[in-house]
Write a protein that holds these residues in place. Structure first.
Motif, PDB file in Angstrom:
ATOM      1  N   ILE A 466       0.843  -1.203   0.000  1.00  0.00           N
ATOM      2  CA  ILE A 466       0.000   0.000   0.000  1.00  0.00           C
ATOM      3  C   ILE A 466       0.874   1.247   0.000  1.00  0.00           C
ATOM      4  N   SER A 467       1.909   1.259   0.824  1.00  0.00           N
ATOM      5  CA  SER A 467       2.813   2.411   0.873  1.00  0.00           C
ATOM      6  C   SER A 467       3.486   2.631  -0.473  1.00  0.00           C
ATOM      7  N   ILE A 468       3.966   1.540  -1.076  1.00  0.00           N
ATOM      8  CA  ILE A 468       4.604   1.648  -2.386  1.00  0.00           C
ATOM      9  C   ILE A 468       3.631   2.229  -3.400  1.00  0.00           C
ATOM     10  N   SER A 469       2.399   1.738  -3.379  1.00  0.00           N
ATOM     11  CA  SER A 469       1.393   2.160  -4.355  1.00  0.00           C
ATOM     12  C   SER A 469       1.021   3.625  -4.177  1.00  0.00           C
ATOM     13  N   LEU A 470       0.802   4.042  -2.945  1.00  0.00           N
ATOM     14  CA  LEU A 470       0.458   5.442  -2.696  1.00  0.00           C
ATOM     15  C   LEU A 470       1.591   6.364  -3.148  1.00  0.00           C
ATOM     16  N   THR A 471       2.817   5.956  -2.890  1.00  0.00           N
ATOM     17  CA  THR A 471       3.966   6.765  -3.297  1.00  0.00           C
ATOM     18  C   THR A 471       4.061   6.852  -4.809  1.00  0.00           C
ATOM     19  N   ASP A 472       3.914   5.716  -5.480  1.00  0.00           N
ATOM     20  CA  ASP A 472       4.000   5.715  -6.938  1.00  0.00           C
ATOM     21  C   ASP A 472       2.896   6.549  -7.568  1.00  0.00           C
ATOM     22  N   ALA A 473       1.747   6.649  -6.884  1.00  0.00           N
ATOM     23  CA  ALA A 473       0.635   7.441  -7.402  1.00  0.00           C
ATOM     24  C   ALA A 473       0.801   8.926  -7.104  1.00  0.00           C
ATOM     25  N   GLY A 474       1.856   9.297  -6.400  1.00  0.00           N
ATOM     26  CA  GLY A 474       2.050  10.701  -6.046  1.00  0.00           C
ATOM     27  C   GLY A 474       1.215  11.146  -4.870  1.00  0.00           C
ATOM     28  N   LEU A 475       0.631  10.193  -4.121  1.00  0.00           N
ATOM     29  CA  LEU A 475      -0.208  10.523  -2.962  1.00  0.00           C
ATOM     30  C   LEU A 475       0.679  10.525  -1.721  1.00  0.00           C
ATOM     31  N   TYR A 476       1.576  11.510  -1.643  1.00  0.00           N
ATOM     32  CA  TYR A 476       2.622  11.490  -0.632  1.00  0.00           C
ATOM     33  C   TYR A 476       2.080  11.675   0.783  1.00  0.00           C
ATOM     34  N   GLN A 477       1.090  12.533   0.960  1.00  0.00           N
ATOM     35  CA  GLN A 477       0.542  12.734   2.299  1.00  0.00           C
ATOM     36  C   GLN A 477      -0.180  11.483   2.777  1.00  0.00           C
ATOM     37  N   GLN A 478      -0.944  10.852   1.879  1.00  0.00           N
ATOM     38  CA  GLN A 478      -1.624   9.611   2.258  1.00  0.00           C
ATOM     39  C   GLN A 478      -0.620   8.516   2.585  1.00  0.00           C
ATOM     40  N   ALA A 479       0.473   8.441   1.816  1.00  0.00           N
ATOM     41  CA  ALA A 479       1.513   7.447   2.099  1.00  0.00           C
ATOM     42  C   ALA A 479       2.139   7.701   3.463  1.00  0.00           C
ATOM     43  N   LEU A 480       2.363   8.963   3.776  1.00  0.00           N
ATOM     44  CA  LEU A 480       2.957   9.307   5.077  1.00  0.00           C
ATOM     45  C   LEU A 480       2.038   8.870   6.215  1.00  0.00           C
ATOM     46  N   GLU A 481       0.746   9.213   6.103  1.00  0.00           N
ATOM     47  CA  GLU A 481      -0.197   8.844   7.161  1.00  0.00           C
ATOM     48  C   GLU A 481      -0.303   7.333   7.297  1.00  0.00           C
ATOM     49  N   TYR A 482      -0.291   6.625   6.166  1.00  0.00           N
ATOM     50  CA  TYR A 482      -0.367   5.167   6.218  1.00  0.00           C
ATOM     51  C   TYR A 482       0.886   4.593   6.879  1.00  0.00           C
ATOM     52  N   ASP A 483       2.065   5.110   6.513  1.00  0.00           N
ATOM     53  CA  ASP A 483       3.305   4.598   7.099  1.00  0.00           C
ATOM     54  C   ASP A 483       3.378   4.887   8.595  1.00  0.00           C
ATOM     55  N   GLU A 484       2.814   5.999   9.033  1.00  0.00           N
ATOM     56  CA  GLU A 484       2.776   6.277  10.475  1.00  0.00           C
ATOM     57  C   GLU A 484       1.942   5.221  11.202  1.00  0.00           C
ATOM     58  N   ARG A 485       0.767   4.881  10.632  1.00  0.00           N
ATOM     59  CA  ARG A 485      -0.068   3.847  11.252  1.00  0.00           C
ATOM     60  C   ARG A 485       0.638   2.486  11.228  1.00  0.00           C
ATOM     61  N   THR A 486       1.292   2.173  10.106  1.00  0.00           N
ATOM     62  CA  THR A 486       1.977   0.887   9.989  1.00  0.00           C
ATOM     63  C   THR A 486       3.086   0.769  11.022  1.00  0.00           C
ATOM     64  N   ALA A 487       3.847   1.830  11.204  1.00  0.00           N
ATOM     65  CA  ALA A 487       4.927   1.796  12.191  1.00  0.00           C
ATOM     66  C   ALA A 487       4.372   1.604  13.600  1.00  0.00           C
ATOM     67  N   ARG A 488       3.264   2.287  13.911  1.00  0.00           N
ATOM     68  CA  ARG A 488       2.663   2.123  15.246  1.00  0.00           C
ATOM     69  C   ARG A 488       2.173   0.695  15.447  1.00  0.00           C
ATOM     70  N   ARG A 489       1.484   0.151  14.437  1.00  0.00           N
ATOM     71  CA  ARG A 489       0.947  -1.199  14.569  1.00  0.00           C
ATOM     72  C   ARG A 489       2.063  -2.230  14.711  1.00  0.00           C
ATOM     73  N   SER A 490       3.092  -2.099  13.905  1.00  0.00           N
ATOM     74  CA  SER A 490       4.190  -3.053  13.976  1.00  0.00           C
ATOM     75  C   SER A 490       4.874  -2.975  15.332  1.00  0.00           C
ATOM     76  N   ASN A 491       5.029  -1.782  15.845  1.00  0.00           N
ATOM     77  CA  ASN A 491       5.637  -1.619  17.164  1.00  0.00           C
ATOM     78  C   ASN A 491       4.778  -2.281  18.238  1.00  0.00           C
ATOM     79  N   ASP A 492       3.449  -2.112  18.151  1.00  0.00           N
ATOM     80  CA  ASP A 492       2.550  -2.703  19.142  1.00  0.00           C
ATOM     81  C   ASP A 492       2.569  -4.231  19.071  1.00  0.00           C
ATOM     82  N   ILE A 493       2.646  -4.788  17.853  1.00  0.00           N
ATOM     83  CA  ILE A 493       2.545  -6.242  17.676  1.00  0.00           C
ATOM     84  C   ILE A 493       3.892  -6.923  17.850  1.00  0.00           C
ATOM     85  N   HIS A 494       4.941  -6.370  17.237  1.00  0.00           N
ATOM     86  CA  HIS A 494       6.237  -7.052  17.196  1.00  0.00           C
ATOM     87  C   HIS A 494       7.277  -6.468  18.147  1.00  0.00           C
ATOM     88  N   GLY A 495       7.051  -5.227  18.607  1.00  0.00           N
ATOM     89  CA  GLY A 495       8.050  -4.583  19.443  1.00  0.00           C
ATOM     90  C   GLY A 495       8.976  -3.691  18.640  1.00  0.00           C
TER      91      GLY A 495
END
Length: 669
Positions: A466-495
């Motif tokens: 999803i991050s790759i796709s949003l970036t390739d589409a030029g949707l940089y703000q949406q990619a940023l917001e998605y990557d922020e959520r992904t980082a939080r979720r991964s931290n909560d699940i995996h540490g």
């Protein structure tokens, strides 16, 4: 530069092109974009759903919507799932598109948008800008193209209609809600929400409820009559059946399809419906039914499932329903369930056959899948306008189907669906924007429904796609917001020290860079590099990528010497670990040449550019795109060197490389 794959512009380059304006005194004037004279009118974007069999016009609601349109007000149709909002919107859109067009005053532009997420709106608007050939529109920058389309709608004298179907987030109401104040256009939206901001500012909120008892009776009578089975309609039982199903259009559609296909009477159906109450108490207890509509849908669904399984010789209908129930209700690609990934999963869902002394799962064919899908369409469990159109399952139907998924099997089904989605992803998103947007929506929906199935034991690659796709589409703000959520979720699940979390933070740093947040990218890049050196070691490939990206952040921040020092180390490391001819080594050599140029070391840059070109000609060939880029960059470096040697000659302006030194956001290591 952030390591990303393919030839695409960075966020800074996109903004630089998009923000060009004309200046009049102290006021910036944005001239309205102009369509190309060769545009073929009318322009349609998106698929207006076909009207359901025995469609009820909901005359009272329709009249209110028509009145609002004549008064120059946009309309928001609000209501719970299954009440027919999208169907009524489709009817209104077809009325304007077809009937008025026949009269010579029809629509010039019709855009039907699946508006569950803002990026779907952006993608549809960008497609419209492309079809109109609007001046200044760049199809590699979807957000910029979408903004141009909104500006064009505001200024044009053409007649237009924009339908935002299933608007989930009110946030796009500001930036992406076109201004129809000029009287030539109209915005029609459907939503389950009733937020205050949905009304006002020229918008009228109209609530759509259940069928009236007369509408329910009329629907059943017409549906059965049109199918050639008027004798199955029992006026004395129709009201009773409508009452049992809560006058919900979706549930009544299931019931009618069942009656037509089984030739059962309404009395028989009512008996069967009531006999399923014990199963309903297990599948959907009243305390879990917040909308109050789940029980009638589940009841009618169970009957349809029984009939489908009697008619389905492939034994694939139920597992296909389980997969489809996890997808976006607004549609998933029709080719999904004939991919190798899907066929492999479906093979394991059928009861095995005995072959001599062992159990054997026979292969599943595409023909069997198509046959099972046709059976599901026959009983109205899924809908599809044409054989190639997206497959849809209503949210309430999907909810009821999910309640039938055997305990403990959901994670495997979810990951099989994710494998299927990933196998459909286009190599270059900009070439199939609509498909990419649909896959993003389906992945996000799948993750939300099944969380944390796609994250355990390891994060599924589609999470990062999803991050790759949003970036390739030029949707940089949406990619940023998605990557922020992904980082939080991964931290909560995996540490914090898990490779998946480090990869998520690495990608977030890249999105900060694309969004122009240079200092945030630099700060996070330094932390990611330090963590990877500590956890993975200095020579791990992921550590090398983090070092590469941090050098790019130093360069963006103007820290020329820091960037140069780090790029020299990156090149030395990659030559030692990967070899002189590895693509990553060639990229590192290219980037070091950039730093030499930035530092004014003209001859060093020229020497390295010559080696990069020689390497790419030898490894990739004379006509490879990367070779052509290297040749361009060398020519520019020679011009700069010549100007330095001849002081009276103006030094050429520094031009960026045609190919930014970048790779894709990484998967966890």
């Amino acid at each position: 530069m952030v390591e990303r794959a393919g030839q695409r512009r960075t966020g800074q380059q996109a903004r630089a092109q998009r923000d060009v304006t004309q200046v009049a005194g102290d006021m910036h004037v944005y001239p309205p974009p102009v369509p190309d004279p060769s545009v073929q009118w009318p322009v349609w974007v998106g698929d207006v759903p076909r009207l359901a069999a025995a469609f009820q016009p909901r005359t009272g609601i329709r009249d209110r919507a028509d009145e609002a349109r004549r008064e120059g007000r946009d309309v928001v149709l609000s209501g719970a799932g299954g009440v027919g909002k999208s169907q009524l919107a489709a009817s209104l859109a077809r009325q304007l598109r077809d009937q008025e067009h026949t009269a010579g005053a029809g629509l010039d532009v019709l855009v039907w948008v699946r508006a569950v997420s803002p990026d779907q709106i952006v993608t549809a608007y960008a497609e419209a800008a492309g079809q109109l050939h609007l001046s200044g529109a760049d199809q590699e920058d979807e957000s910029g193209a979408a903004q141009l389309f909104v500006r064009w709608l505001t200024a044009t004298r053409r007649r237009w209609l924009v339908v935002l179907d299933d608007l989930t987030d009110p946030a796009p109401l500001g930036e992406w809600w076109p201004d129809s104040g000029a009287g030539n256009g109209w915005v029609l939206a459907t939503t389950r929400r009733e937020d205050a901001q949905l009304s006002g500012q020229g918008r009228t909120l109209i609530r759509l409820g259940l069928y009236t008892r007369d509408e329910a009776g009329a629907y059943l009578h017409r549906r059965l009559t049109d199918a050639g089975h008027a004798h199955l309609h029992d006026p004395g039982r129709a009201g009773e059946l409508a009452d049992e199903l809560g006058d919900l259009p979706l549930a009544l559609g299931h019931a009618a399809a069942y009656l037509i296909n089984t030739r059962r009477t309404m009395a028989d159906y009512l008996t069967l419906l009531r006999d399923t109450s014990s199963r309903l108490s297990d599948l959907l207890p009243p305390s879990a039914d917040s909308e109050g509509y789940g029980r009638p849908v589940t009841a009618s669904l169970l009957l349809s499932l029984d009939a489908v399984e009697e008619a389905d010789t492939t034994r694939l209908a139920r597992p296909l329903l389980h997969l489809a129930s996890l997808m976006d209700p607004l549609g998933h690609p029709a080719t999904a369930w004939t991919t190798p990934a899907a066929l492999g999963h479906l093979r394991t869902t059928r009861p095995p056959q005995r072959r001599r002394l062992r159990r054997h799962h026979p292969a599943v064919t595409e023909g069997e899948v198509r046959s099972a899908l046709e059976c599901l369409r026959t009983y109205a469990l899924i809908t599809q306008d044409t054989g190639t159109a997206p497959i849809r399952m209503h949210a309430l139907t999907a909810r009821a189907v999910r309640e039938t998924i055997p305990s403990g099997t959901l994670p495997a089904i979810a990951r099989a669906a994710a494998d299927t989605i990933l196998s459909l992803w286009p190599r270059h998103d900009h070439e199939e924007r609509e498909l990419a947007a649909a896959l993003r929506a389906n992945t996000a929906h799948l993750d939300e429904l099944t969380h944390p199935a796609l994250w355990q034991p390891e994060a599924h690659p589609c999470i990062y796609q999803i991050s790759i796709s949003l970036t390739d589409a030029g949707l940089y703000q949406q990619a940023l917001e998605y990557d922020e959520r992904t980082a939080r979720r991964s931290n909560d699940i995996h540490g914090p020290d898990h490779p998946a979390t480090l990869s998520a933070r690495h990608n977030l740093a890249g999105s900060y860079s694309d969004a122009g947040r240079v200092q945030d990218a630099l700060d996070l890049g330094e932390r990611v590099l330090a963590d990877r050196e500590r956890i993975l070691g200095d020579d791990h490939p992921a550590t090398l990528r983090a070092r590469h990206n941090l050098a790019g952040s130093y360069s963006d921040a103007g820290r020329v010497q820091d960037a140069l020092d780090l790029r020299e180390r990156v090149l030395a490391d990659r030559e030692r670990i990967l070899g002189d001819n590895h693509p990553a080594t060639l990229t590192a050599r290219n980037n070091l040449a950039v730093s030499y140029s930035d530092a004014g070391r003209v001859q060093d840059a020229l020497d390295l550019r010559e080696r990069v070109l020689a390497d790419r000609e030898r490894i990739l060939g004379d006509d490879h795109p990367d070779t052509l880029t290297a040749r361009h960059n060398l020519a520019h470096a020679r011009d700069v060197a010549a100007a330095v040697q001849q002081p009276d000659t103006a030094t050429p302006a520094i031009a960026p490389d045609l190919q930014p030194p970048s790779d894709a956001p990484e998967q966890p290591v």
